[in-house]
Design a protein around this motif. Structure first.
Motif, PDB file in Angstrom:
ATOM      1  N   ARG A  22       1.004  -1.272   0.161  1.00 38.42           N
ATOM      2  CA  ARG A  22      -0.027   0.149   0.104  1.00 38.42           C
ATOM      3  C   ARG A  22       0.736   1.231  -0.045  1.00 38.42           C
ATOM      4  N   ALA A  23       1.746   1.449   0.901  1.00 39.30           N
ATOM      5  CA  ALA A  23       2.764   2.446   1.046  1.00 39.30           C
ATOM      6  C   ALA A  23       3.674   2.629  -0.529  1.00 39.30           C
ATOM      7  N   LEU A  24       4.092   1.318  -1.082  1.00 46.24           N
ATOM      8  CA  LEU A  24       4.673   1.619  -2.289  1.00 46.24           C
ATOM      9  C   LEU A  24       3.710   2.242  -3.596  1.00 46.24           C
ATOM     10  N   ARG A  25       2.476   1.787  -3.212  1.00 50.72           N
ATOM     11  CA  ARG A  25       1.588   2.152  -4.491  1.00 50.72           C
ATOM     12  C   ARG A  25       1.433   3.699  -4.429  1.00 50.72           C
ATOM     13  N   GLU A  26       1.087   4.169  -3.082  1.00 49.21           N
ATOM     14  CA  GLU A  26       0.838   5.588  -3.062  1.00 49.21           C
ATOM     15  C   GLU A  26       2.116   6.210  -3.232  1.00 49.21           C
ATOM     16  N   ALA A  27       3.342   5.884  -2.848  1.00 48.80           N
ATOM     17  CA  ALA A  27       4.569   6.528  -3.092  1.00 48.80           C
ATOM     18  C   ALA A  27       4.919   6.439  -4.524  1.00 48.80           C
ATOM     19  N   TYR A  28       4.431   5.702  -5.303  1.00 46.54           N
ATOM     20  CA  TYR A  28       4.721   5.604  -6.574  1.00 46.54           C
ATOM     21  C   TYR A  28       4.058   6.802  -7.649  1.00 46.54           C
ATOM     22  N   GLN A  29       2.961   7.194  -7.201  1.00 44.14           N
ATOM     23  CA  GLN A  29       2.291   8.155  -7.917  1.00 44.14           C
ATOM     24  C   GLN A  29       3.045   9.625  -7.763  1.00 44.14           C
TER      25      GLN A  29
ATOM     26  N   ALA B 182       3.142  -8.692  -8.061  1.00 41.76           N
ATOM     27  CA  ALA B 182       1.837  -8.183  -8.233  1.00 41.76           C
ATOM     28  C   ALA B 182       1.235  -7.803  -7.020  1.00 41.76           C
ATOM     29  N   VAL B 183       1.312  -8.463  -5.814  1.00 39.22           N
ATOM     30  CA  VAL B 183       0.654  -7.955  -4.983  1.00 39.22           C
ATOM     31  C   VAL B 183       1.190  -6.585  -4.216  1.00 39.22           C
ATOM     32  N   LEU B 184       2.499  -6.293  -4.476  1.00 37.55           N
ATOM     33  CA  LEU B 184       2.917  -4.944  -4.203  1.00 37.55           C
ATOM     34  C   LEU B 184       2.522  -3.936  -5.229  1.00 37.55           C
ATOM     35  N   ALA B 185       2.204  -4.276  -6.511  1.00 35.59           N
ATOM     36  CA  ALA B 185       1.868  -3.229  -7.421  1.00 35.59           C
ATOM     37  C   ALA B 185       0.412  -3.014  -7.697  1.00 35.59           C
ATOM     38  N   ASP B 186      -0.471  -3.779  -7.386  1.00 35.73           N
ATOM     39  CA  ASP B 186      -1.947  -3.913  -7.687  1.00 35.73           C
ATOM     40  C   ASP B 186      -2.674  -4.245  -6.470  1.00 35.73           C
ATOM     41  N   GLN B 187      -3.590  -3.167  -6.423  1.00 32.03           N
ATOM     42  CA  GLN B 187      -4.522  -3.459  -5.226  1.00 32.03           C
ATOM     43  C   GLN B 187      -5.284  -4.616  -5.447  1.00 32.03           C
ATOM     44  N   ASP B 188      -6.046  -4.928  -6.443  1.00 36.14           N
ATOM     45  CA  ASP B 188      -6.953  -6.118  -6.774  1.00 36.14           C
ATOM     46  C   ASP B 188      -5.967  -7.309  -6.384  1.00 36.14           C
ATOM     47  N   ALA B 189      -4.621  -7.460  -6.922  1.00 33.61           N
ATOM     48  CA  ALA B 189      -3.808  -8.622  -6.772  1.00 33.61           C
ATOM     49  C   ALA B 189      -3.475  -8.815  -5.258  1.00 33.61           C
ATOM     50  N   ALA B 190      -3.349  -7.514  -4.524  1.00 34.38           N
ATOM     51  CA  ALA B 190      -3.149  -7.631  -2.955  1.00 34.38           C
ATOM     52  C   ALA B 190      -4.412  -8.425  -2.266  1.00 34.38           C
ATOM     53  N   ASP B 191      -5.545  -7.857  -2.664  1.00 31.51           N
ATOM     54  CA  ASP B 191      -6.939  -8.303  -2.102  1.00 31.51           C
ATOM     55  C   ASP B 191      -7.020  -9.803  -2.242  1.00 31.51           C
TER      56      ASP B 191
ATOM     57  N   PHE C 293       5.663  -0.636 -13.187  1.00 28.56           N
ATOM     58  CA  PHE C 293       5.704  -0.409 -11.614  1.00 28.56           C
ATOM     59  C   PHE C 293       7.041  -0.453 -11.032  1.00 28.56           C
ATOM     60  N   LEU C 294       7.278   0.830 -10.171  1.00 28.77           N
ATOM     61  CA  LEU C 294       8.523   0.899  -9.609  1.00 28.77           C
ATOM     62  C   LEU C 294       9.798   0.716 -10.806  1.00 28.77           C
ATOM     63  N   SER C 295       9.565   1.403 -11.982  1.00 26.73           N
ATOM     64  CA  SER C 295      10.701   1.252 -12.929  1.00 26.73           C
ATOM     65  C   SER C 295      11.378   2.692 -13.332  1.00 26.73           C
ATOM     66  N   PRO C 296      12.238   3.086 -13.003  1.00 24.66           N
ATOM     67  CA  PRO C 296      12.668   4.244 -13.141  1.00 24.66           C
ATOM     68  C   PRO C 296      12.594   4.956 -14.662  1.00 24.66           C
ATOM     69  N   GLU C 297      12.744   3.946 -15.709  1.00 17.80           N
ATOM     70  CA  GLU C 297      12.742   4.215 -17.103  1.00 17.80           C
ATOM     71  C   GLU C 297      11.399   4.332 -17.459  1.00 17.80           C
ATOM     72  N   ALA C 298      10.224   3.913 -16.831  1.00 14.14           N
ATOM     73  CA  ALA C 298       8.883   4.125 -17.103  1.00 14.14           C
ATOM     74  C   ALA C 298       8.587   5.347 -16.446  1.00 14.14           C
ATOM     75  N   ASP C 299       9.068   5.499 -15.412  1.00 14.16           N
ATOM     76  CA  ASP C 299       8.658   6.851 -14.681  1.00 14.16           C
ATOM     77  C   ASP C 299       9.091   8.131 -15.485  1.00 14.16           C
ATOM     78  N   THR C 300      10.533   7.889 -16.032  1.00 18.41           N
ATOM     79  CA  THR C 300      11.109   8.977 -16.902  1.00 18.41           C
ATOM     80  C   THR C 300      10.373   9.202 -17.990  1.00 18.41           C
ATOM     81  N   ALA C 301      10.065   8.140 -18.573  1.00 13.28           N
ATOM     82  CA  ALA C 301       9.482   8.278 -19.828  1.00 13.28           C
ATOM     83  C   ALA C 301       7.997   8.911 -19.719  1.00 13.28           C
TER      84      ALA C 301
ATOM     85  N   GLU D 291       7.609  11.916   2.751  1.00 14.17           N
ATOM     86  CA  GLU D 291       6.862  11.151   3.900  1.00 14.17           C
ATOM     87  C   GLU D 291       6.840   9.627   3.726  1.00 14.17           C
ATOM     88  N   GLN D 292       6.036   9.462   2.224  1.00 10.19           N
ATOM     89  CA  GLN D 292       5.629   8.214   1.774  1.00 10.19           C
ATOM     90  C   GLN D 292       6.897   7.402   1.767  1.00 10.19           C
ATOM     91  N   LEU D 293       7.893   8.008   0.936  1.00 10.67           N
ATOM     92  CA  LEU D 293       9.050   7.175   0.870  1.00 10.67           C
ATOM     93  C   LEU D 293       9.818   6.827   2.225  1.00 10.67           C
TER      94      LEU D 293
END
Length: 309
Positions: free
Chosen positions: A84-91, A141-150, A167-175, A208-210
């Protein structure tokens, strides 16, 4: 009289029975499912029997993930919180922050997937490399997706899960950042100031999230270290128990050898006793015959002596 297993299935709710069913190894899953369904049907719990019978056998990777969740509840809870923390921080994470957090995520996923493999091996099933990769994919998948975690949190996975790409990919985020439209040079100063304030607030929240995600990651890693320490101690105890068992086996073998020798000596003594008793009977018979002969001879002497007078 009803069997104990039947009583247990009646006393336990269908949800608990399903939880246990999905930690049953896939080769034994169908037989166990039919057994529980038959017991529920015999107890006239038709709805429960239908729900149990509808349960689908999980893949080996899904079973190992279910086993991990049930066997390590505290660690699994921390892992879900980390997701949950990672998904929030990823935004709002920048590329450097994503790269650092991604490395922590890889370590935790690897450690938990190895623990799942250990639990599966303890249950009698060694995971192949491909199945191990499926377990790692499920945890990512559990870390990346809420449905998978549930879904994983139910403990009833039927198939391995696949994480979303990027998810959590620097290249994707930069792109994705590079695709954002440039700020217009004609933006009024008040808009620029407001945008800066919003950016600063997002960065503060991001930090804070990080920090929270890093704290969760460190806690998870510490928990894993503690678990491995406990595992090492258990392995040492098992090794000492095996040594004692081997020594006991040797002692039992020695005692059994002594017992066999004692039996042989007893049989020999019985034979000697039988022989002695036979000789004793023969000697007694010969003695009786000799005594009779002496008696008869004495009588003959007496008779002859009477004739001479």
């Amino acid at each position: 009289m009803r069997r104990k297993g039947a009583r247990d299935s009646e006393e336990r709710g269908v949800e608990e029975l399903l939880d246990d069913l999905y930690t049953t190894a896939p080769p034994e899953f169908v037989a166990r499912r039919e057994e529980l369904a038959a017991q529920a049907k015999a107890a006239r719990r038709v709805t429960d029997a239908r729900l149990i019978h509808a349960a689908r056998r999980p893949s080996l990777a899904a079973w190992a993930a279910n086993l991990l969740l049930r066997s390590e509840p505290e660690e699994s809870r921390r892992f879900l919180e980390l997701g949950r923390a990672l998904r929030e921080a990823y935004q709002s994470l920048d590329a450097d922050g994503i790269k650092e957090l991604s490395e922590q995520r890889r370590k935790i996923v690897l450690a938990l997937s190895r623990r799942a493999a250990e639990l599966a091996l303890e249950a009698g099933h060694r995971l192949s490399e491909s199945v191990q990769r499926d377990v790692e994919s499920t945890l990512r998948a559990v870390l990346a997706d809420q449905d998978a975690a549930d879904l994983w949190a139910t403990g009833r996975l039927e198939n391995a899960l696949t994480p979303p790409t990027g998810f959590l990919s620097p290249e994707a985020d930069t792109a994705s950042t590079s695709r954002k439209p440039a700020r217009s040079a004609a933006t009024p100063p008040s808009s620029r100031t407001r945008a800066k304030d919003e950016l600063a607030e997002r960065r503060r929240q991001k930090q804070e999230q990080l920090d929270q995600a890093r704290q969760e990651a460190r806690a998870a890693e510490q928990r894993l270290r503690d678990l491995r320490t406990v595992q090492a101690e258990a392995d040492a105890l098992l090794e000492r128990a095996r040594d004692r068992h081997g020594q006991a086996d040797q002692q039992v073998a020695a005692v059994e050898q002594q017992l066999r020798q004692a039996h042989e000596e007893l049989q020999q003594a019985d034979q000697e006793q039988n022989d002695a008793e036979e000789r004793g009977r023969a000697a007694a018979e010969a003695t009786a015959q000799a005594e009779q002969a002496v008696l008869e001879a004495a009588q003959e002497v007496k008779r002859l002596s009477g004739h001479l007078k």
